[in-house]
Design an enzyme around this catalytic site. Structure first.
Site, PDB file in Angstrom:
ATOM      1  N   THR A   1       0.857  -1.190   0.000  1.00 22.94           N
ATOM      2  CA  THR A   1       0.000   0.000   0.000  1.00 22.94           C
ATOM      3  C   THR A   1       0.892   1.238   0.000  1.00 22.94           C
ATOM      4  O   THR A   1       1.694   1.424   0.915  1.00 22.94           O
ATOM      5  CB  THR A   1      -0.901  -0.009   1.249  1.00 22.94           C
ATOM      6  OG1 THR A   1      -1.649  -1.230   1.235  1.00 22.94           O
ATOM      7  CG2 THR A   1      -1.844   1.176   1.267  1.00 22.94           C
TER       8      THR A   1
ATOM      9  N   GLY B   1      -7.419  -1.233  14.839  1.00 24.41           N
ATOM     10  CA  GLY B   1      -5.962  -1.192  14.951  1.00 24.41           C
ATOM     11  C   GLY B   1      -5.368  -1.988  13.817  1.00 24.41           C
ATOM     12  O   GLY B   1      -5.985  -2.143  12.763  1.00 24.41           O
TER      13      GLY B   1
ATOM     14  N   CYS C   1      -2.662  -1.866   9.099  1.00 27.64           N
ATOM     15  CA  CYS C   1      -3.164  -1.193   7.892  1.00 27.64           C
ATOM     16  C   CYS C   1      -4.001   0.047   8.187  1.00 27.64           C
ATOM     17  O   CYS C   1      -3.578   1.162   7.900  1.00 27.64           O
ATOM     18  CB  CYS C   1      -3.970  -2.167   7.052  1.00 27.64           C
ATOM     19  SG  CYS C   1      -2.964  -3.501   6.401  1.00 27.64           S
TER      20      CYS C   1
ATOM     21  N   ARG D   1       0.356  -5.075  16.081  1.00 26.50           N
ATOM     22  CA  ARG D   1       0.704  -3.730  15.614  1.00 26.50           C
ATOM     23  C   ARG D   1      -0.480  -2.790  15.864  1.00 26.50           C
ATOM     24  O   ARG D   1      -1.597  -3.076  15.464  1.00 26.50           O
ATOM     25  CB  ARG D   1       1.061  -3.750  14.122  1.00 26.50           C
ATOM     26  CG  ARG D   1       2.407  -4.382  13.829  1.00 26.50           C
ATOM     27  CD  ARG D   1       2.653  -4.462  12.337  1.00 26.50           C
ATOM     28  NE  ARG D   1       1.719  -5.375  11.693  1.00 26.50           N
ATOM     29  CZ  ARG D   1       1.611  -5.520  10.369  1.00 26.50           C
ATOM     30  NH1 ARG D   1       2.360  -4.805   9.560  1.00 26.50           N
ATOM     31  NH2 ARG D   1       0.748  -6.373   9.865  1.00 26.50           N
TER      32      ARG D   1
END
Ligand code: UDX
Length: 433
Positions: A121, A257, A260, A330
């Site tokens: 991305t 969360g 991404c 993450r």
């Protein structure tokens, strides 16, 4: 086809295995020696349902191998770039270091007619920049941008049976090559959108911006519901029946969360500002702020439930990954809440079916257990932070025997409050009376 996949993280390892399962001959490349050794031994370096099976079966056919040496990608006809684009330190923008490094490392190894396909991305404009570099350094190769929409936890299914394919291409040949790569999906009738680089890049970030906005919308409604004494889950059910709105991604709670959504909306804002159009996506700042406020609301509610201070109170935090069926922590709201409660002096014992190892590596100061029973023992408060099936299925009577005080904060609105109250629990959540 002969394919290389550069970057073997949550995206690339699944993509490489899935491409081999479809009959292609694939080499996965990564700079991380440990990760490559694990993958080569058919051991996934992270938890993803279905990955162990396709990794093992594809490795056994001899069509899937792994290497740390990018020269091993040299005979591939198609090279997928699947490296990470994390948030840059001290900025909202995406860090393109890994994309640029992978691309530059690949250049000397490109065969004539090779197709380089970006999956990472990236901020809109990246593909055009890389295409210009390719035209100068390897004029007989071509570039395409083919964003990936897989969801962690469903990554194998989403890769083998995508709901759409998007190709950003510079010429017809790139489209033809990608059609061969994805022949199975195309024959199954998967919609395919062929467009320019900029549109393909924007499709990805706008899809994630929309999903993030949908979640923050319902979380904003949960704040209003709290103030008004209304029930946000009934509200979501009711508005979700409108086909124009739809019920999916309307679950209010601790917020989104992962690797991404949070960084993609920030990178989108940063890129829009560079393009002189920051105002057009200024609402994404609010989406981000609403999302982060949910974490704070959970912490504040925990403090309130414990009578004004969590200091030295036993809190069981159920769930650490950013969503169920993943070990990914993450930007995980669950882990963030556990850390904040610990920071306020609470005696936190956190648990998760898969993510304890990753959580401990980031926050060694927290106490962990892999056993739900241990986590519940003598707790003054239970916080359900990630809606793993085993937490949704907890028996309130059974759980009630383990805790010190029957008090639960359902951060995901997944429990049946009536059943829990009937078993003597005090139940609170975000946006429900
Ligand atoms: C997302 C996109 O869905 C995917 O298409 C893209 O390729 C990568 O980013 P993923 O990060 O795996 O995928 O997770 P997703 O299922 O989208 O969930 C994101 C976060 O939103 C999770 O933390 C989840 O718990 C949260 N969420 C989701 C909610 O809080 N409420 C909801 O109703 C749905």
């Amino acid at each position: 086809m002969r394919i290389s996949v550069i970057g073997c993280g949550y995206l690339g390892a699944v993509h490489a295995s899935a491409m081999a399962a479809l009959g292609h001959t694939v080499v996965g490349i990564d700079v991380d020696e440990r990760k490559i050794a694990q993958l080569a031994a058919a051991r996934p370096p992270f938890f993803e349902p279905g990955l162990p099976e396709i990794l093992a079966s594809s490795t056994a056919t001899g069509r899937l191998r792994f290497s740390t040496d990018i020269a091993d990608a040299a005979d591939a006809e198609v090279h997928f770039i699947a490296v990470g684009t994390p948030q840059a330190p001290g900025s909202n923008a995406a860090d393109l270091t890994h994309v640029d490094a992978a691309f530059e490392a690949l250049l000397p190894h490109l065969a004539d007619g090779a197709l380089v396909v970006g999956k990472s991305t990236v901020p809109v404009g990246t593909a055009a920049r890389l295409a210009a570099r390719l035209a100068e350094a390897a004029p007989h190769a071509a570039l395409a941008w083919n964003p990936e929409f897989l969801r962690e936890g469903y990554a194998v299914k989403d890769t083998l049976e995508p709901d759409r394919l998007v190709y950003g291409v510079g010429d017809d040949r790139a489209q033809h090559v990608l059609d061969q790569v994805y022949r199975a999906a195309i024959e199954a009738g998967t919609p395919r959108i062929v467009t320019d680089y900029a549109t393909a890049e924007l499709v990805k970030v706008s899809a994630n911006a929309f999903l993030a906005t949908k979640i923050s919308f319902i979380n904003a409604m949960s704040e209003i519901a709290d103030a008004a004494g209304a029930d946000v889950t009934a509200l979501a059910d009711a508005i979700g029946h409108d086909a124009r709105i739809g019920r999916r991604f309307l679950n209010a709670g601790i917020g989104f969360g992962g690797g991404c959504l949070p960084k993609d909306i920030r990178a989108f804002t940063a890129r829009a500002e560079e393009l002189g159009r920051g105002e057009a996506v200024a609402f994404l700042r609010e989406v981000d702020a609403i999302n982060l406020r949910q974490r704070q609301r959970v912490v504040d509610l925990a403090v309130e439930l414990l009578g004004g201070s969590v200091h030295e109170r036993r809190i069981a935090v159920l769930g650490l990954s950013f969503k169920p069926e993943s070990d990914d922590v993450r930007d995980s709201p669950a882990l963030d809440v556990a850390v904040q409660l610990r920071g306020l002096g609470a005696d936190v014992l956190a648990t998760d079916p898969e993510a304890v190892g990753n959580a401990r590596a980031r926050h060694p100061q927290l106490a962990y257990t892999t056993s739900t029973e241990d986590a519940l023992r003598d707790a003054d408060l239970v916080v359900l932070a990630t809606e793993w099936r085993e937490y949704r299925a907890l028996d309130p009577v059974e759980a009630g025997r383990r805790v010190g005080v029957r008090r639960i904060l359902d951060g995901r609105n997944v429990l049946d409050p009536a059943a829990w109250r009937a078993a003597g629990w005090e139940v609170r959540s975000l946006g429900r009376p």
